[in-house]
Design a protein around this motif. Structure first.
Motif, PDB file in Angstrom:
ATOM      1  N   SER A  30       0.667  -1.160   0.019  1.00 25.97           N
ATOM      2  CA  SER A  30       0.065   0.105  -0.202  1.00 25.97           C
ATOM      3  C   SER A  30       0.789   1.438  -0.091  1.00 25.97           C
ATOM      4  N   GLY A  31       0.112   2.156  -0.136  1.00 24.51           N
ATOM      5  CA  GLY A  31       0.978   3.714  -0.448  1.00 24.51           C
ATOM      6  C   GLY A  31       0.475   4.560   0.754  1.00 24.51           C
ATOM      7  N   LEU A  32       1.009   5.763   0.833  1.00 22.90           N
ATOM      8  CA  LEU A  32       0.638   6.568   1.692  1.00 22.90           C
ATOM      9  C   LEU A  32      -0.753   7.104   1.877  1.00 22.90           C
ATOM     10  N   VAL A  33      -1.438   6.900   0.618  1.00 21.41           N
ATOM     11  CA  VAL A  33      -3.097   7.364   0.443  1.00 21.41           C
ATOM     12  C   VAL A  33      -3.888   6.250   0.890  1.00 21.41           C
ATOM     13  N   ASP A  34      -3.318   5.264   1.160  1.00 22.80           N
ATOM     14  CA  ASP A  34      -4.089   4.006   1.438  1.00 22.80           C
ATOM     15  C   ASP A  34      -4.535   3.616   3.024  1.00 22.80           C
ATOM     16  N   PRO A  35      -5.806   3.604   3.212  1.00 21.31           N
ATOM     17  CA  PRO A  35      -6.194   3.503   4.645  1.00 21.31           C
ATOM     18  C   PRO A  35      -5.455   2.287   5.305  1.00 21.31           C
ATOM     19  N   ILE A  36      -5.154   1.027   4.544  1.00 22.15           N
ATOM     20  CA  ILE A  36      -4.840  -0.140   5.175  1.00 22.15           C
ATOM     21  C   ILE A  36      -3.127   0.323   5.692  1.00 22.15           C
ATOM     22  N   PHE A  37      -2.471   1.057   4.930  1.00 22.41           N
ATOM     23  CA  PHE A  37      -1.238   1.581   5.342  1.00 22.41           C
ATOM     24  C   PHE A  37      -0.999   2.197   6.706  1.00 22.41           C
ATOM     25  N   TRP A  38      -1.728   3.068   6.912  1.00 26.38           N
ATOM     26  CA  TRP A  38      -2.232   3.678   8.364  1.00 26.38           C
ATOM     27  C   TRP A  38      -2.473   2.983   9.269  1.00 26.38           C
ATOM     28  N   ILE A  39      -3.624   2.066   8.970  1.00 28.69           N
ATOM     29  CA  ILE A  39      -4.210   1.035  10.009  1.00 28.69           C
ATOM     30  C   ILE A  39      -2.803   0.154  10.292  1.00 28.69           C
ATOM     31  N   GLY A  40      -2.319  -0.385   9.441  1.00 24.71           N
ATOM     32  CA  GLY A  40      -1.386  -1.318   9.519  1.00 24.71           C
ATOM     33  C   GLY A  40      -0.225  -0.802  10.677  1.00 24.71           C
ATOM     34  N   MET A  41       0.165   0.475  10.144  1.00 25.22           N
ATOM     35  CA  MET A  41       1.264   1.193  10.846  1.00 25.22           C
ATOM     36  C   MET A  41       0.689   1.346  12.418  1.00 25.22           C
ATOM     37  N   MET A  42      -0.343   1.780  12.670  1.00 21.78           N
ATOM     38  CA  MET A  42      -0.662   1.933  14.030  1.00 21.78           C
ATOM     39  C   MET A  42      -0.717   0.688  14.682  1.00 21.78           C
ATOM     40  N   ILE A  43      -1.176  -0.602  13.883  1.00 18.22           N
ATOM     41  CA  ILE A  43      -1.116  -1.856  14.797  1.00 18.22           C
ATOM     42  C   ILE A  43       0.202  -2.216  14.870  1.00 18.22           C
ATOM     43  N   ALA A  44       1.224  -1.967  13.922  1.00 19.46           N
ATOM     44  CA  ALA A  44       2.651  -2.490  14.172  1.00 19.46           C
ATOM     45  C   ALA A  44       3.125  -1.627  15.088  1.00 19.46           C
ATOM     46  N   LEU A  45       3.045  -0.305  15.131  1.00 18.26           N
ATOM     47  CA  LEU A  45       4.033   0.464  16.186  1.00 18.26           C
ATOM     48  C   LEU A  45       3.530   0.089  17.442  1.00 18.26           C
ATOM     49  N   THR A  46       2.101  -0.077  17.638  1.00 17.15           N
ATOM     50  CA  THR A  46       1.569  -0.483  18.924  1.00 17.15           C
ATOM     51  C   THR A  46       2.261  -1.879  19.380  1.00 17.15           C
ATOM     52  N   ALA A  47       2.492  -2.682  18.598  1.00 17.34           N
ATOM     53  CA  ALA A  47       2.743  -3.839  18.938  1.00 17.34           C
ATOM     54  C   ALA A  47       4.379  -3.919  19.298  1.00 17.34           C
ATOM     55  N   ALA A  48       5.004  -2.948  18.542  1.00 14.80           N
ATOM     56  CA  ALA A  48       6.544  -2.864  18.444  1.00 14.80           C
ATOM     57  C   ALA A  48       6.547  -2.176  19.818  1.00 14.80           C
ATOM     58  N   PHE A  49       5.886  -1.255  20.321  1.00 14.55           N
ATOM     59  CA  PHE A  49       6.226  -0.615  21.689  1.00 14.55           C
ATOM     60  C   PHE A  49       5.897  -1.486  22.661  1.00 14.55           C
ATOM     61  N   LEU A  50       4.721  -2.548  22.511  1.00 18.65           N
ATOM     62  CA  LEU A  50       4.632  -3.481  23.720  1.00 18.65           C
ATOM     63  C   LEU A  50       5.769  -4.354  23.963  1.00 18.65           C
ATOM     64  N   ALA A  51       6.279  -4.805  22.896  1.00 18.80           N
ATOM     65  CA  ALA A  51       7.421  -5.745  22.767  1.00 18.80           C
ATOM     66  C   ALA A  51       8.617  -5.108  23.182  1.00 18.80           C
ATOM     67  N   ALA A  52       8.938  -3.580  23.065  1.00 12.78           N
ATOM     68  CA  ALA A  52      10.070  -3.139  23.411  1.00 12.78           C
ATOM     69  C   ALA A  52      10.087  -2.582  24.947  1.00 12.78           C
ATOM     70  N   PHE A  53       8.968  -2.449  25.129  1.00  9.22           N
ATOM     71  CA  PHE A  53       8.844  -1.952  26.679  1.00  9.22           C
ATOM     72  C   PHE A  53       9.397  -2.628  27.632  1.00  9.22           C
ATOM     73  N   PRO A  54       9.155  -3.919  27.845  1.00  9.01           N
ATOM     74  CA  PRO A  54       9.961  -4.809  28.861  1.00  9.01           C
ATOM     75  C   PRO A  54      11.310  -4.826  28.651  1.00  9.01           C
ATOM     76  N   VAL A  55      11.843  -4.605  27.454  1.00 14.85           N
ATOM     77  CA  VAL A  55      13.346  -4.754  27.051  1.00 14.85           C
ATOM     78  C   VAL A  55      13.982  -3.376  27.775  1.00 14.85           C
ATOM     79  N   ASN A  56      13.259  -2.363  27.488  1.00  9.46           N
ATOM     80  CA  ASN A  56      13.683  -0.916  27.954  1.00  9.46           C
ATOM     81  C   ASN A  56      13.524  -0.926  29.387  1.00  9.46           C
ATOM     82  N   ARG A  57      12.625  -1.491  29.963  1.00  8.46           N
ATOM     83  CA  ARG A  57      12.559  -1.687  31.730  1.00  8.46           C
ATOM     84  C   ARG A  57      13.469  -2.573  32.114  1.00  8.46           C
ATOM     85  N   TYR A  58      14.064  -3.542  31.509  1.00  6.14           N
ATOM     86  CA  TYR A  58      14.849  -4.285  32.068  1.00  6.14           C
ATOM     87  C   TYR A  58      16.283  -3.679  31.816  1.00  6.14           C
TER      88      TYR A  58
END
Length: 76
Positions: A30-58
């Protein structure tokens, strides 16, 4: 040491972000004008934050990573 520790946190975040984006159908094509790009980005960055948070806490609990720079934040 800060570079190496922060690299671990960033690597976890990037790996999770890329895997999630690859798993969402159509997100990688998808491109920048496609909603799936932005929805996917929101999901991916949320998952990435949740995965990196315990690493940072450690790392912070062990006095590694960004915690090593705290001594320089208070001035002379």
């Amino acid at each position: 040491m800060v570079f190496a520790a922060d690299t671990l946190s960033i690597a976890v975040m990037e790996i999770v972000d890329n895997v999630v984006m690859a798993l969402i159908p159509g997100a990688m094509d998808s491109g920048l004008v496609d909603p799936i790009f932005w929805i996917g980005m929101m999901i991916a960055l949320t998952a990435a934050f949740l995965a990196a948070f315990p690493v940072n806490r450690y790392l912070i609990d062990k006095g590694k990573g960004h915690a090593l720079t705290h001594q320089y934040h208070h001035g002379a």
